[in-house]
Design an enzyme around this catalytic site. Structure first.
Site, PDB file in Angstrom:
ATOM      1  NE  ARG A  41      56.270 -14.264  41.475  1.00 34.17           N
ATOM      2  CZ  ARG A  41      55.765 -15.328  40.430  1.00 34.17           C
ATOM      3  NH1 ARG A  41      54.701 -15.968  40.134  1.00 34.17           N
ATOM      4  NH2 ARG A  41      56.748 -16.518  40.248  1.00 34.17           N
ATOM      5  CD  GLU A  73      50.962 -18.214  46.435  1.00 29.68           C
ATOM      6  OE1 GLU A  73      52.233 -18.843  46.774  1.00 29.68           O
ATOM      7  OE2 GLU A  73      50.947 -17.800  45.151  1.00 29.68           O
ATOM      8  CG  HIS A  94      51.791 -20.579  43.042  1.00 39.04           C
ATOM      9  ND1 HIS A  94      52.709 -20.123  43.312  1.00 39.04           N
ATOM     10  CD2 HIS A  94      52.497 -20.465  41.389  1.00 39.04           C
ATOM     11  CE1 HIS A  94      53.409 -19.264  42.875  1.00 39.04           C
ATOM     12  NE2 HIS A  94      53.178 -19.437  41.707  1.00 39.04           N
TER      13      HIS A  94
END
Length: 592
Positions: free
Chosen positions: A280, A309, A328
């Site tokens: 994370r 993000e 990601h």
């Protein structure tokens, strides 16, 4: 008083648990007979109608096909918040990934129809869990299907930074041939610190061992025997920082782990360390990492996740020449996407059938009148768990926990399942990505190797109060605060409810009395005049308000333990000054 029963916590969890169950407990039991679940979906099915499932982000075809065997499926992607709120009142279930924000407004717009939200993945940061529970909506996730994919991506980034793959690729494509500039480092014989030794972390460790690396890990809850089985040594956070050549992050984002890698942490790492993050973004202070890269403390970083993000285009960390970035992609393999799709579809279909998946992250509602009686004890048990686990020294691991309940109520009048769940919540949740509750406490505890035993003590007196005191003991661990070890050799904390508020009444063998609010400082000192005043002066100079203070001692002039409740968190300098008081033999600061 007499001990009437002592038993091991039986962990027996099938794939699903029924939402509807009956209890043979007397009406005075402190945990009530749960209300039956709402029957809207069940009634609709009985009449031949199918429930409607809204899928707001791309889901693997296997999951979609499974959903269609049971429900009407509406695949509507890229919905605006307003469009989602408009659609949701016509849906019985919602499946999202990380891009859809399931806010309080969404649950309010559902007007009671929405029964389950499924998160296709592990993290549930984008779902308002409190709002879901308030509106009677179950939340489930898919925590296992993408484990291997995330581990493989971590290894891919590890090898990429060691050999400058991304930078060399960009250089060649720009028409350059800079062999001398991109000399890398070998992985063989290097030390990798895996921070968070859960499913993904342990799989990364296995693969790193295959690359010839020495692997250490930091995780307060990882069983030492499981680590040893794959040749990994569990160490303290400090040792992991100071000895690792590579650090791979695999912990969840919680209040305890938020910005764990900050300026202070980077000041203690081995110079030239390389950091990989596929967990994370928020566990790293990105500005601190940028400073560490610029100063050369951190040689390189590989980041798959970010605090925001997608990150802003002007993000200096993304553009840094010694940083490799991916958008990601941890779970982005064909196999993982299909696995996640099936896992979440099965959980959602089960919930719509009136079952509760083992991956549920919130609990059924408890009637208000029962919560009124239980609420102070619920708060007490969770806080005792949080205090106890913070007293465990790093690397020890928490495995054996015993909870003792003292009550004037008979065994048939005292069901402690909710309290047991809250102790587990306090012990596990600070460093866990799941929400622990009555439904999943046994399951989560088993996953982490936690063996919880319970003991009930019957006291003489009126059964008007559910409980007189609760005691939590952790065995086979080292303590940050030696005085927390009782005569039995275990970390021991004990508490009571006074005037409706939870109080800490015992630490180790020392009796104390402090309200469990804010934060706590525990000090062991020689019992002599003026110590309370000295500590109080240090805190007042820092403008830290003391809300409660008590002193427990063995005998006059001997050792004493002072417990101080604080409204604010003292600075590191203030804590250092307390430790420098001559009479203070040890102290510890604990967050509630």
């Amino acid at each position: 008083m007499s001990v009437i029963s002592s038993w091991n916590l039986t962990i027996s969890l099938n794939t699903t648990l029924s939402l509807s169950w009956r209890s043979s407990l007397p009406s005075r039991a402190i945990f009530p007979r749960p209300k039956k679940p709402k029957t809207l979906v069940v009634l609709a099915i009985a009449l031949g109608a199918k429930p409607t499932v809204l899928v707001s982000e791309k889901l693997g075809d296997a999951g979609i096909q499974l959903l269609k065997t049971f429900a009407n499926v509406d695949c509507s992607y890229n919905l605006s918040p307003e469009e989602l709120c408009t659609k949701i009142s016509l849906c019985d279930a919602l499946i999202v990934r990380s891009g859809t924000k399931v806010t309080r407004e969404v649950f309010e717009s559902a007007m009671g129809r929405l029964k389950v939200v499924g998160r296709a993945g592990v993290g549930i940061d984008n779902v308002d869990i409190s709002a879901a529970t308030e509106h009677g909506c179950l939340v489930v996730n898919a925590p296992t299907a993408n484990t291997i994919a995330a581990a493989e991506h971590g290894i891919a980034l590890l090898t990429a930074v060691s050999r400058n793959v991304a930078q060399a690729d960009a250089s060649v494509k720009a028409g350059k041939w800079e062999r001398n500039k991109y000399v890398g480092v070998s992985l063989v014989g290097k030390t990798l610190a895996v921070m968070g030794f859960g499913k993904v972390g342990s799989e990364v460790a296995r693969r790193a061992k295959g690359l010839g690396m020495q692997v250490i890990a930091h995780d307060p809850y990882a069983p030492a025997d499981r680590a040893r089985a794959i040749g990994v040594e569990l160490v303290s956070f400090e040792e992991a920082l100071t000895t690792a050549d590579f650090i791979s992050l695999h912990m969840p984002l919680t209040p305890a782990t938020s910005k764990m890698f900050n300026d202070e942490a980077f000041s203690r790492v081995k110079k030239g360390v390389r950091i990989i993050n596929v967990a994370r973004g928020g566990v790293i202070d990105e500005e601190a990492l940028l400073r560490a890269l610029d100063s050369g403390i951190v040689a390189q970083a590989a980041l798959d996740v970010f605090t925001e993000e997608p990150p802003p285009q002007e993000n200096k960390l993304v553009r840094h020449e010694n940083v490799t970035v991916t958008p990601h992609l941890g779970a982005s393999t064909t196999e993982a996407q299909e696995g996640v799709a099936l896992e979440i579809a099965e959980a959602v279909v089960g919930a719509l059938k009136g079952e509760l998946a083992a991956t549920a992250v919130n609990a059924p509602m408890v009637p208000a009148e029962v919560l009124l009686e239980l609420s102070p004890y619920v708060a007490l048990t969770e806080k005792l768990g949080r205090l106890a686990v913070q007293l465990v020294a790093g690397g020890s691991g928490v495995k054996f926990v015993k909870v003792t309940y003292a009550s004037a109520r008979g065994p048939d009048d005292l069901d402690t399942r909710l309290l047991r769940a809250m102790v587990t919540k306090g012990l596990i949740e600070p460093i866990s990505s799941v929400f622990v509750n009555l439904v999943n406490a046994d399951f989560i505890g088993k996953q982490r190797g936690l063996r919880l035993t319970e003991e009930r003590i019957v006291l003489d007196g009126s059964p008007e109060k559910p409980l007189e005191f609760i005691q939590v003991r952790i065995a086979n661990v080292e303590s940050k605060f030696a005085s927390a070890i009782s005569n039995s050799g275990e970390i021991t904390v004990e508490g009571r409810v006074k005037d409706g508020k939870p109080h800490l009444t015992k630490v180790g063998s020392f009796g104390v009395d402090v309200s469990l609010e804010g934060s706590i400082v525990l000090c062991r000192q020689s019992d002599q005049p003026g110590i309370i005043g000295k500590v109080g002066n240090i805190l007042s100079e820092e403008n830290v308000n003391v809300n409660f203070m008590s002193v427990g001692r063995i005998a006059p002039g001997k050792q004493a333990v002072m417990t101080i409740g604080l409204d604010e968190e003292p600075s590191r300098d203030a804590l250092k000054k307390i430790g420098e008081i001559t009479a203070v033999e040890e102290f510890v600061f604990l967050k509630l």
